[in-house]
Motif scaffolding. Sequence first.
Motif, PDB file in Angstrom:
ATOM      1  N   GLN A  49      89.140  20.255   8.261  1.00 23.16           N
ATOM      2  CA  GLN A  49      88.865  19.078   7.341  1.00 23.16           C
ATOM      3  C   GLN A  49      89.588  17.713   7.579  1.00 23.16           C
ATOM      4  OE1 GLN A  49      85.901  18.938   5.388  1.00 23.16           O
ATOM      5  NE2 GLN A  49      86.678  16.857   5.139  1.00 23.16           N
ATOM      6  N   ALA A  50      90.925  18.038   7.969  1.00 18.73           N
ATOM      7  CA  ALA A  50      91.855  16.915   8.202  1.00 18.73           C
ATOM      8  C   ALA A  50      91.395  16.106   9.280  1.00 18.73           C
ATOM      9  CB  ALA A  50      93.402  17.315   8.345  1.00 18.73           C
ATOM     10  N   ASN A  51      90.691  16.784  10.576  1.00 15.71           N
ATOM     11  CA  ASN A  51      90.341  15.983  11.617  1.00 15.71           C
ATOM     12  C   ASN A  51      88.893  15.218  11.116  1.00 15.71           C
ATOM     13  OD1 ASN A  51      92.421  16.512  13.457  1.00 15.71           O
ATOM     14  ND2 ASN A  51      91.364  18.650  13.557  1.00 15.71           N
ATOM     15  N   LYS A  52      88.256  15.356   9.796  1.00 15.96           N
ATOM     16  CA  LYS A  52      86.933  14.859   9.638  1.00 15.96           C
ATOM     17  C   LYS A  52      87.267  13.696   8.654  1.00 15.96           C
ATOM     18  CE  LYS A  52      84.459  18.877  10.515  1.00 15.96           C
ATOM     19  NZ  LYS A  52      83.597  20.111   9.931  1.00 15.96           N
ATOM     20  N   VAL A  53      87.734  13.951   7.621  1.00 15.95           N
ATOM     21  CA  VAL A  53      87.896  13.060   6.371  1.00 15.95           C
ATOM     22  C   VAL A  53      88.784  13.457   5.301  1.00 15.95           C
ATOM     23  CG1 VAL A  53      85.740  13.644   5.160  1.00 15.95           C
ATOM     24  CG2 VAL A  53      86.783  11.219   4.850  1.00 15.95           C
ATOM     25  N   TRP A  54      89.861  12.573   5.037  1.00 10.98           N
ATOM     26  CA  TRP A  54      90.836  13.222   4.152  1.00 10.98           C
ATOM     27  C   TRP A  54      90.175  12.792   2.629  1.00 10.98           C
ATOM     28  CZ3 TRP A  54      96.562  12.677   5.378  1.00 10.98           C
ATOM     29  CH2 TRP A  54      96.766  13.361   6.602  1.00 10.98           C
ATOM     30  N   HIS A  55      90.036  11.421   2.308  1.00  5.87           N
ATOM     31  CA  HIS A  55      89.742  10.993   0.953  1.00  5.87           C
ATOM     32  C   HIS A  55      88.611   9.924   1.050  1.00  5.87           C
ATOM     33  CE1 HIS A  55      90.728   9.542  -3.074  1.00  5.87           C
ATOM     34  NE2 HIS A  55      90.750   8.543  -2.612  1.00  5.87           N
ATOM     35  N   VAL A  56      88.026  10.018  -0.090  1.00  8.72           N
ATOM     36  CA  VAL A  56      86.615   8.885  -0.128  1.00  8.72           C
ATOM     37  C   VAL A  56      86.599   8.459  -1.667  1.00  8.72           C
ATOM     38  CG1 VAL A  56      85.364   9.676   1.806  1.00  8.72           C
ATOM     39  CG2 VAL A  56      84.768  10.647  -0.461  1.00  8.72           C
ATOM     40  N   SER A  57      87.175   9.328  -2.560  1.00 12.56           N
ATOM     41  CA  SER A  57      87.249   8.992  -4.008  1.00 12.56           C
ATOM     42  C   SER A  57      85.763   9.589  -4.381  1.00 12.56           C
ATOM     43  CB  SER A  57      87.396   7.780  -4.448  1.00 12.56           C
ATOM     44  OG  SER A  57      86.203   6.826  -4.767  1.00 12.56           O
ATOM     45  N   ASN A  58      85.909   9.829  -5.848  1.00 13.51           N
ATOM     46  CA  ASN A  58      84.695  10.271  -6.675  1.00 13.51           C
ATOM     47  C   ASN A  58      83.489   9.007  -6.617  1.00 13.51           C
ATOM     48  OD1 ASN A  58      85.226  13.191  -7.002  1.00 13.51           O
ATOM     49  ND2 ASN A  58      87.049  12.667  -7.957  1.00 13.51           N
ATOM     50  N   LEU A  59      83.612   8.143  -6.083  1.00  8.22           N
ATOM     51  CA  LEU A  59      82.554   7.140  -6.356  1.00  8.22           C
ATOM     52  C   LEU A  59      81.479   7.578  -5.372  1.00  8.22           C
ATOM     53  CD1 LEU A  59      84.476   3.712  -5.742  1.00  8.22           C
ATOM     54  CD2 LEU A  59      83.645   4.923  -7.799  1.00  8.22           C
ATOM     55  N   TYR A  60      81.805   8.730  -4.624  1.00  6.97           N
ATOM     56  CA  TYR A  60      80.740   9.157  -3.695  1.00  6.97           C
ATOM     57  C   TYR A  60      80.517  10.871  -3.865  1.00  6.97           C
ATOM     58  CZ  TYR A  60      82.315   4.632  -1.961  1.00  6.97           C
ATOM     59  OH  TYR A  60      82.604   3.410  -2.033  1.00  6.97           O
ATOM     60  N   SER A  61      79.299  11.311  -3.319  1.00  8.78           N
ATOM     61  CA  SER A  61      79.393  12.628  -3.209  1.00  8.78           C
ATOM     62  C   SER A  61      80.243  13.314  -2.119  1.00  8.78           C
ATOM     63  CB  SER A  61      77.822  13.082  -2.877  1.00  8.78           C
ATOM     64  OG  SER A  61      77.192  12.518  -4.007  1.00  8.78           O
ATOM     65  N   ILE A  62      81.076  14.466  -2.634  1.00  7.40           N
ATOM     66  CA  ILE A  62      81.778  15.090  -1.638  1.00  7.40           C
ATOM     67  C   ILE A  62      81.294  16.473  -1.495  1.00  7.40           C
ATOM     68  CG2 ILE A  62      84.212  15.929  -1.117  1.00  7.40           C
ATOM     69  CD1 ILE A  62      84.964  13.590  -3.289  1.00  7.40           C
ATOM     70  N   PRO A  63      80.639  16.658  -0.248  1.00 13.69           N
ATOM     71  CA  PRO A  63      80.103  18.017   0.255  1.00 13.69           C
ATOM     72  C   PRO A  63      81.059  19.072  -0.015  1.00 13.69           C
ATOM     73  CG  PRO A  63      79.631  16.166   1.828  1.00 13.69           C
ATOM     74  CD  PRO A  63      80.516  15.765   0.885  1.00 13.69           C
ATOM     75  N   GLN A  64      82.263  18.931   0.289  1.00 14.72           N
ATOM     76  CA  GLN A  64      83.169  20.054   0.039  1.00 14.72           C
ATOM     77  C   GLN A  64      83.332  20.502  -1.403  1.00 14.72           C
ATOM     78  OE1 GLN A  64      83.820  17.127   1.749  1.00 14.72           O
ATOM     79  NE2 GLN A  64      83.473  18.087   3.933  1.00 14.72           N
ATOM     80  N   GLN A  65      83.340  19.551  -2.126  1.00 18.37           N
ATOM     81  CA  GLN A  65      83.473  19.600  -3.775  1.00 18.37           C
ATOM     82  C   GLN A  65      82.189  20.256  -4.190  1.00 18.37           C
ATOM     83  OE1 GLN A  65      83.438  16.467  -7.165  1.00 18.37           O
ATOM     84  NE2 GLN A  65      85.010  16.147  -5.972  1.00 18.37           N
ATOM     85  N   GLN A  66      81.078  19.962  -3.924  1.00 22.91           N
ATOM     86  CA  GLN A  66      79.878  20.511  -4.205  1.00 22.91           C
ATOM     87  C   GLN A  66      79.772  21.946  -3.918  1.00 22.91           C
ATOM     88  OE1 GLN A  66      77.244  18.617  -5.947  1.00 22.91           O
ATOM     89  NE2 GLN A  66      76.820  20.902  -6.351  1.00 22.91           N
ATOM     90  N   ASP A  67      80.237  22.360  -2.490  1.00 24.69           N
ATOM     91  CA  ASP A  67      80.365  23.818  -2.293  1.00 24.69           C
ATOM     92  C   ASP A  67      81.138  24.584  -3.054  1.00 24.69           C
ATOM     93  OD1 ASP A  67      79.925  25.881  -0.120  1.00 24.69           O
ATOM     94  OD2 ASP A  67      82.009  25.731  -0.107  1.00 24.69           O
ATOM     95  N   LEU A  68      82.207  24.246  -3.495  1.00 27.65           N
ATOM     96  CA  LEU A  68      83.229  24.849  -4.450  1.00 27.65           C
ATOM     97  C   LEU A  68      82.803  24.933  -5.658  1.00 27.65           C
ATOM     98  CD1 LEU A  68      85.832  26.391  -4.817  1.00 27.65           C
ATOM     99  CD2 LEU A  68      87.119  24.155  -4.904  1.00 27.65           C
ATOM    100  N   ALA A  69      82.161  23.865  -6.130  1.00 28.79           N
ATOM    101  CA  ALA A  69      81.657  24.018  -7.645  1.00 28.79           C
ATOM    102  C   ALA A  69      80.635  24.939  -7.618  1.00 28.79           C
ATOM    103  CB  ALA A  69      81.287  22.530  -8.042  1.00 28.79           C
ATOM    104  N   ASP A  70      79.812  25.074  -6.890  1.00 29.79           N
ATOM    105  CA  ASP A  70      78.548  26.017  -6.476  1.00 29.79           C
ATOM    106  C   ASP A  70      79.111  27.540  -6.462  1.00 29.79           C
ATOM    107  OD1 ASP A  70      76.688  23.814  -6.497  1.00 29.79           O
ATOM    108  OD2 ASP A  70      76.414  23.964  -4.380  1.00 29.79           O
TER     109      ASP A  70
END
Length: 392
Positions: free
Chosen positions: A58-79
């Motif tokens: 994940q560090a080689n892709k994107v670290w931080h975007v903020s919750n102004l946007y959808s975060i796929p990794q967050q959605q996956d863990l929530a699911d």
Amino acid sequence: MIPSVLPTYARAPLSFVKGEGPWLTEADGRRFLDLGAGIAVNVLGHSNPDLTAALTDQANKVWHVSNLYSIPQQQDLADKLVAATFADTVFFTNSGTEACELAVKMARKYWYEKGQPEKVEIITFSGSFHGRSSAAIAASGSEKMVKGFGPVLPGFKHVEWGDHDGLHAAINDNTAAILIEPIQGEGGIRPLADQELKDLRALCDDNGVLLILDEVQCGMGRTGRLFAHEWAGVTPDIMMVAKGIGGGFPLGAVLATEDAASGMVVGTHGSTYGGNPLACAVGGKVMEIVSDPAFLADVRKRSGLLRQKLEGLVASHPDVFEGVRGSGMMLGLKCKVAPADLVKAGYDNLVILVPAADNVVRLLPPLNLTEDEIAEAVARIDAAASVVGADV
């Protein structure tokens, strides 16, 4: 002169430079067997290769975007959390303290939106620990937590642990929720019996009160089930999670039913870092591993072995120990000596233990501790107890 690191901790004179599984290497080369796991955090040990791979990828892709946007990794863990628990929805935080803040807000906002704004009181218990923020220390209510930090946030009613009559008497028309740890950690590994938790759920239902469980320390497989309340066959309305969910990476969460979370609409809460891609990538891998039934069965098996060996240890040092208590890989040694003395002797014998209240020393090891490592751990505690016992 004040040190550059604010001196709010009485830190042990140890500096660890490397970790592998349950082992920590000190700067001078000594290898310690870690039975604290960063206070129940490193559920899969140090430098776990699966977690390292998830974080690095994940560090080689994107670290931080903020919750102004959808975060796929967050959605996956929530699911994954929703699929495995009572919850319908999840909000991610960076810590257990932040989870406590949201749980309190969520409970009060629920009743406000139901047209009962007077329902703001939250009942808590002596010996509890819910974090270090203003709401969390007010929830604990102990002098140690609140002294010097007044005015203390109002809206909390404190009941003695185990005082059933006092609990019933504390409920009134202003009660919004009851907040409790299924097993008190900082309070000295004090478990709530399954029947007590069932009775508590029934009490909340009978009085129209929300049940908030703090599983920050006892959750994520530590008792041999994904969450400790599962042993009692009941579910909360709101639950705080942190520590083990990130396997060492800062991550927390509040899980809730759709009804309990109904007041939390757009604009009512937020977090800049909460649920960031790095944390959720690691958390997703932790969840994948720890929620596996075979993994949890192994935790139950190994924790049974650990408990058995600790019972033998207690019997062989009657001048040092009173008994063993707790559940799974969340165990406490009730001491007849000062816990700090046993912890210090543990350092000298290259084993890490964690002190707690009520004259208890905690064992919160990685959940994948092997049978050989359990034997070695108890042998090192035995050596430490022999040193302390010789001074009694």
